[in-house]
Design a protein around this motif. Structure first.
Motif, PDB file in Angstrom:
ATOM      1  N   ARG A   1      -7.187   1.380  -1.427  1.00 15.22           N
ATOM      2  CA  ARG A   1      -6.554   1.726  -0.156  1.00 15.22           C
ATOM      3  C   ARG A   1      -6.238   0.499   0.686  1.00 15.22           C
ATOM      4  O   ARG A   1      -5.549   0.600   1.697  1.00 15.22           O
TER       5      ARG A   1
ATOM      6  N   ASN B   1       0.805  -1.226   0.000  1.00 15.59           N
ATOM      7  CA  ASN B   1       0.000   0.000   0.000  1.00 15.59           C
ATOM      8  C   ASN B   1       0.837   1.275   0.000  1.00 15.59           C
ATOM      9  O   ASN B   1       0.396   2.320   0.455  1.00 15.59           O
TER      10      ASN B   1
ATOM     11  N   PRO C   1      -4.382  -2.759   1.822  1.00 20.82           N
ATOM     12  CA  PRO C   1      -3.076  -3.377   1.599  1.00 20.82           C
ATOM     13  C   PRO C   1      -3.190  -4.702   0.857  1.00 20.82           C
ATOM     14  O   PRO C   1      -4.205  -5.393   0.938  1.00 20.82           O
TER      15      PRO C   1
ATOM     16  N   THR D   1      -3.428  -5.226  -2.328  1.00 27.89           N
ATOM     17  CA  THR D   1      -4.302  -5.264  -3.495  1.00 27.89           C
ATOM     18  C   THR D   1      -3.611  -5.969  -4.656  1.00 27.89           C
ATOM     19  O   THR D   1      -4.210  -6.778  -5.362  1.00 27.89           O
TER      20      THR D   1
END
Length: 294
Positions: free
Chosen positions: A33, A13, A35, A37
Motif C-alpha cells: 500500500r 500506488n 507509494p 514500492t
C-alpha cells in the motif's frame, strides 16, 4: 503472431504491479500500500497462441523530488515509453489528478497507441458515471481504447489483453515461450525482501531504504542468501531491527517463505541492516546499489 512491448504507466500506488501480476497469473512485481514500492523497471512476459506480450512495469510517475532517487524513478518511468509499442495508462477511479496533465504531455511526445484502463471500477456504484467519464476522457486524448477493469479481482483483464495484442506488430517471439521475466532470481529475491520490509513496517518504513544481495549461493537442496538492508540513519536502523531484533526476524521469515516458493527449494536467509549516509541522494551510491535500469 503479434509480439511487442507494453508499458504500464500511471501515478504511484495506482495498481500497476498488481495488474501485471494478475495478467501473468504469477507474482513478478512486489506490491504494497506504500507509494513508490516499484523502483525498477520490471519485465513480465506472457506468451499465448495469439502472440507474446512483454509488459514493462514502471515506477509511478510523480512530481520532481529533490533527491537523486526521485530523479532516477522519474527518468526510469519516462525512458520506458521510448522502447515500447503500446502504452496502458492505469488510473484509479473516475477523476484526474494534477500530475495527470504532465502524463498527457508525455503521451503526446511518445506518439504511441494508448489504452486507458480505469482501475477499481468494481467499487463504483453508479455505472453511468463510468460512461460519463469515458466520454470526457475521449475529448482529452485520442485513446485507442478505454476499458474499466479491476486489477485486484481480475475483471476485464482478458478483454484488456485482447485489445493489447491487436495493437502489437507482427513478428517472431522475442523471448522463449516458457520465460516469464528477464530478471534474475537474485534480483527477485531482493525485491521480495523489500516487499516484506515495506509490508511489516508500513508508514514507519524509512523511504531511504533498499536491499542488496551480498551472497547468492545455490547448492543441491539449499540456497544460501545473505542480504543487506541499507538505511541512511541509525534511528532508521533501529526501526528496521526492532526490539530485540524481532522486526528483522519477522521480515526474514516472511521473505524466506516466499523465496522458497519462487526457487522451489529450501532457503537459508541471513539479513543485516547497515547505515550508508545519504545513499538516496548520491548518484554513485545509487549505481552501486543496483539503480541502473536506464
Amino acid at each position: 503472431m503479434n509480439c511487442g512491448f507494453v508499458a504500464l504507466i500511471g501515478r504511484p500506488n495506482v495498481g500497476k504491479s498488481t495488474l501485471m501480476n494478475h495478467l501473468l497469473k504469477q507474482k513478478i512485481s512486489i506490491t504494497s500500500r506504500k507509494p513508490q514500492t516499484t523502483r525498477h523497471r520490471i519485465t513480465g512476459i506472457n506468451t499465448t497462441d495469439a502472440g507474446q506480450i512483454i509488459y514493462v512495469d514502471t515506477p509511478g510517475m510523480h512530481g520532481d523530488g529533490k533527491r537523486a532517487l526521485n530523479h532516477y524513478l522519474n527518468k526510469t518511468a519516462d525512458t520506458t515509453m521510448l522502447g515500447v509499442d503500446v502504452i496502458v495508462w492505469l488510473i484509479d477511479g473516475l477523476f484526474w489528478h494534477e500530475y495527470d496533465d504532465i502524463i498527457f504531455k508525455k503521451l503526446e511526445q511518445a506518439g504511441l497507441p494508448v489504452i486507458l484502463a480505469v482501475n477499481k471500477f468494481d467499487k463504483i456504484k453508479d455505472k453511468d458515471d463510468i460512461l460519463a467519464f469515458i466520454a470526457t476522457a475521449q475529448h482529452r486524448y485520442p485513446f485507442e481504447h478505454l476499458i474499466p477493469i479491476s486489477a485486484l479481482k481480475g475483471n476485464n483483464l482478458e478483454q484488456l489483453e485482447s485489445l493489447i495484442i491487436k495493437l502489437l506488430p507482427e513478428g517472431d517471439l522475442i523471448y522463449d515461450a516458457e520465460q516469464i521475466t528477464d530478471r534474475s532470481e537474485r534480483f527477485l529475491c531482493a525485491e521480495i525482501i523489500r516487499e516484506k520490509l515495506t509490508r511489516r513496517l508500513g508508514d514507519e518504513l524509512p523511504y531511504e531504504s533498499t536491499v542488496e544481495i551480498g551472497l547468492y549461493q545455490e547448492k543441491p537442496g539449499l540456497t544460501k542468501i545473505y542480504a543487506v538492508i541499507w538505511v541512511e540513519r541509525m534511528t532508521q536502523k533501529n526501526i528496521v531491527v526492532g526490539k530485540q531484533g524481532e522486526m528483522l526476524k519477522n521480515i526474514g521469515t516472511d521473505a524466506r517463505m516466499d523465496i522458497e516458493k519462487l526457487i522451489g527449494q529450501k532457503v537459508y536467509l541471513q539479513l543485516w541492516v547497515k547505515v550508508k549516509k545519504g545513499w538516496s541522494n548520491n548518484e554513485r551510491a545509487l549505481q552501486s546499489l543496483g539503480f541502473n535500469d536506464m
